[in-house]
Write an enzyme that holds these catalytic residues in place. Structure first.
Site, PDB file in Angstrom:
ATOM      1  N   LYS A 213       0.807  -1.226   0.000  1.00 38.93           N
ATOM      2  CA  LYS A 213       0.000   0.000   0.000  1.00 38.93           C
ATOM      3  C   LYS A 213       0.843   1.281   0.000  1.00 38.93           C
ATOM      4  O   LYS A 213       0.416   2.310  -0.511  1.00 38.93           O
ATOM      5  CB  LYS A 213      -0.960   0.010   1.193  1.00 38.93           C
ATOM      6  CG  LYS A 213      -2.131  -0.953   1.019  1.00 38.93           C
ATOM      7  CD  LYS A 213      -3.231  -0.670   2.019  1.00 38.93           C
ATOM      8  CE  LYS A 213      -4.447  -1.544   1.744  1.00 38.93           C
ATOM      9  NZ  LYS A 213      -4.220  -2.949   2.139  1.00 38.93           N
TER      10      LYS A 213
ATOM     11  N   SER B  36       1.830  -9.762  -0.940  1.00 39.42           N
ATOM     12  CA  SER B  36       1.497  -8.334  -0.822  1.00 39.42           C
ATOM     13  C   SER B  36       1.851  -7.718   0.520  1.00 39.42           C
ATOM     14  O   SER B  36       2.066  -6.516   0.605  1.00 39.42           O
ATOM     15  CB  SER B  36       0.015  -8.119  -1.128  1.00 39.42           C
ATOM     16  OG  SER B  36      -0.793  -8.944  -0.314  1.00 39.42           O
TER      17      SER B  36
ATOM     18  N   GLU C  38     -10.676   6.713   4.697  1.00 36.67           N
ATOM     19  CA  GLU C  38     -11.227   5.799   5.693  1.00 36.67           C
ATOM     20  C   GLU C  38     -10.254   4.635   5.828  1.00 36.67           C
ATOM     21  O   GLU C  38      -9.393   4.421   4.963  1.00 36.67           O
ATOM     22  CB  GLU C  38     -12.595   5.270   5.244  1.00 36.67           C
ATOM     23  CG  GLU C  38     -12.553   4.084   4.282  1.00 36.67           C
ATOM     24  CD  GLU C  38     -12.078   4.433   2.876  1.00 36.67           C
ATOM     25  OE1 GLU C  38     -12.064   5.635   2.533  1.00 36.67           O
ATOM     26  OE2 GLU C  38     -11.720   3.502   2.133  1.00 36.67           O
TER      27      GLU C  38
HETATM   28  C1  LIG Z   1      -5.102  -4.008   1.721  1.00 40.21           C
HETATM   29  C2  LIG Z   1      -4.354  -5.254   1.418  1.00 40.21           C
HETATM   30  C3  LIG Z   1      -4.738  -6.112   0.356  1.00 40.21           C
HETATM   31  C4  LIG Z   1      -5.984  -5.910  -0.448  1.00 40.21           C
HETATM   32  O1  LIG Z   1      -6.010  -4.802  -1.261  1.00 40.21           O
HETATM   33  P1  LIG Z   1      -5.833  -4.876  -2.851  1.00 40.21           P
HETATM   34  O2  LIG Z   1      -6.210  -3.509  -3.282  1.00 40.21           O
HETATM   35  O3  LIG Z   1      -6.754  -5.932  -3.366  1.00 40.21           O
HETATM   36  O4  LIG Z   1      -4.431  -5.210  -3.118  1.00 40.21           O
HETATM   37  C5  LIG Z   1      -3.941  -7.208   0.080  1.00 40.21           C
HETATM   38  N1  LIG Z   1      -2.838  -7.486   0.809  1.00 40.21           N
HETATM   39  C6  LIG Z   1      -2.448  -6.709   1.842  1.00 40.21           C
HETATM   40  C7  LIG Z   1      -1.229  -7.078   2.600  1.00 40.21           C
HETATM   41  C8  LIG Z   1      -3.194  -5.560   2.179  1.00 40.21           C
HETATM   42  O5  LIG Z   1      -2.802  -4.794   3.207  1.00 40.21           O
END
Ligand SMILES: *Cc1c(COP(=O)(O)O)cnc(C)c1O
Length: 402
Positions: A96, A386, A118
């Site tokens: 993010k 992610s 938010e």
């Molecule tokens: C917020 C988040 C997601 C989901 O958001 P996407 O917009 O679908 O990528 C996925 N993995 C992590 C670690 C997150 O913090």
């Protein structure tokens, strides 16, 4: 690069990916969105902006994030080689931060006096508060009282980072009410405020802009993989909530027809239990939500459905418009993983590789674990990891009685 018109010049000038996307907002907001789009198109062409963002990616976020070959896991499964793109190693622990830095720099460029957003579990809030502290812009995060009580470490971090935290007590006091509250604050002065959307969702230009900021993931990964293996992976896999980390890694591979792209949605408790999963592309249908046309999960009355996932970052009843389009044209294969498969993958990756993944990311790992044994040992699956699982460790330990 070739130039397949299904992928280049997306979205069109009005923000459409095929029939999805657009700016389904009242006229005064359309003006504000158009201003953001103009400013974004200007800075993305500017050398100084590109250099500043590249320097922050390198020295602040720690990019490029490495690709790790999960050898022990691959050997245990006895099939394809599994590789992890380590977005979990980024500053603040997830992907993010990539788009939050971009949005904060855009806010500064536009002379905005406040960035508003938010947050549900607090991940977007922490990443945005971080970027705003760095850039020096006031930041206001709206969060449901119920979530505030559940997510103490993130709440504390946001306060330390100096953002104004607004506790939302109305209704169920969770994410939906936080969105409403944050949006009301934004509407007080769209000229001077920026509403920083946390995924590839919402009205144009956010799906495009957030995708572009995140596309560094796939640009790096494609080059890293080619350099090391002299070929591309057979599959690229990512979890899909709103869809930003998935678009981030998919974008660089869209025109590589031989690379299968797989998006994993949360099947929660079961795909057969409405309200207890969040598999928007798998079980939803085209509709409208939050200023965009996209796939939507609806209840019997046609309202956005209640949703659930063990990973709070994935429970959203809509999904990015580009994903909706990529599903319809068949370029991305959208599949699901249940809460249980996610938990199993979370523990497996922790114990076999010493990497504790975010529960969101564990959905993509679950797919790799399920699929690797069906492929040959010279096949390669690249998983977008992610985020890291520090935020989930206590919850999982309690759930499993550790
Ligand atoms: C917020 C988040 C997601 C989901 O958001 P996407 O917009 O679908 O990528 C996925 N993995 C992590 C670690 C997150 O913090």
């Amino acid at each position: 690069m070739s130039s397949d018109p299904r992928f280049t010049a997306m979205p069109d000038a009005n923000g459409y990916f095929g029939p999805y996307g657009g700016q389904l907002v009242p006229p005064h907001l359309k003006q504000a969105m158009d201003d953001i789009n103009l400013a974004y198109e200007e800075i993305r062409q500017r050398e100084d902006f590109q250099q500043e963002l590249a320097a922050l990616f390198a020295d602040y976020v720690g990019r490029p994030s490495p690709i790790f070959h999960a050898r022990r896991l691959s050997e245990q499964l006895g099939g394809a080689q599994i590789h992890l793109k380590r977005e979990d190693l980024n500053h603040t622990g997830a992907h993010k931060i990539n788009h939050c830095l971009g949005e904060a720099l855009l806010a500064r460029f536009m002379g905005k006096t406040k960035v508003i957003a938010e947050t549900g579990a607090g991940q977007h809030g922490v990443a945005l508060a971080t970027a705003c502290a760095l850039v020096g812009i006031p930041c206001e995060i709206h969060m449901g009282q119920v979530d505030i009580e559940k997510e103490h470490p993130n709440v504390t971090k946001m306060k330390i980072l100096g953002c104004k935290l607004v506790a939302v007590t109305r209704g169920a006091a969770t994410l939906k009410e936080a969105v409403d509250s944050a949006f009301e604050e934004y509407l007080k002065d769209p000229q001077n405020y920026l509403y920083a959307i946390g995924s590839v969702v919402g009205p144009h230009p956010f799906p495009k802009m957030v995708r572009d900021f995140q596309s560094i993931i796939g640009q790096e990964a494609r080059g890293q993989f080619l350099a090391r293996h002299g070929r591309l992976p057979d599959q690229v896999v990512a979890c899909v909530g709103g869809g930003s980390n998935a678009m981030g890694i998919f974008t660089a591979f869209l025109e590589d027809a031989a690379v299968e792209l797989v998006g994993i949605e949360p099947a929660g408790e079961s795909l057969d239990k409405p309200g207890r999963h969040s598999a928007t592309l798998s079980k939803g249908k085209p509709g409208e939500l939050h200023g965009m046309a996209c796939y939507v999960l609806e209840d019997a009355e046609g309202n956005p459905s209640a949703v659930h996932s063990i990973a709070s970052g994935l429970d959203y009843p809509g999904v990015g418009p580009q994903h909706s389009y990529l599903k319809d044209i068949g370029r991305v294969n959208y599949q699901t993983a249940t809460d249980q498969e996610c938990l199993d993958a979370f523990m497996t990756l922790s114990r076999v590789e010493g990497i504790i993944p975010a529960l969101e990311s564990a959905h993509a790992v679950a797919w790799a674990i399920r699929t690797a044994p069906t492929l040959g040992k010279d096949s390669h699956i690249l998983v977008n990891l992610s985020g890291r699982g520090d935020k989930d460790a206590d919850y999982v330990a309690k759930l499993l009685g550790l």
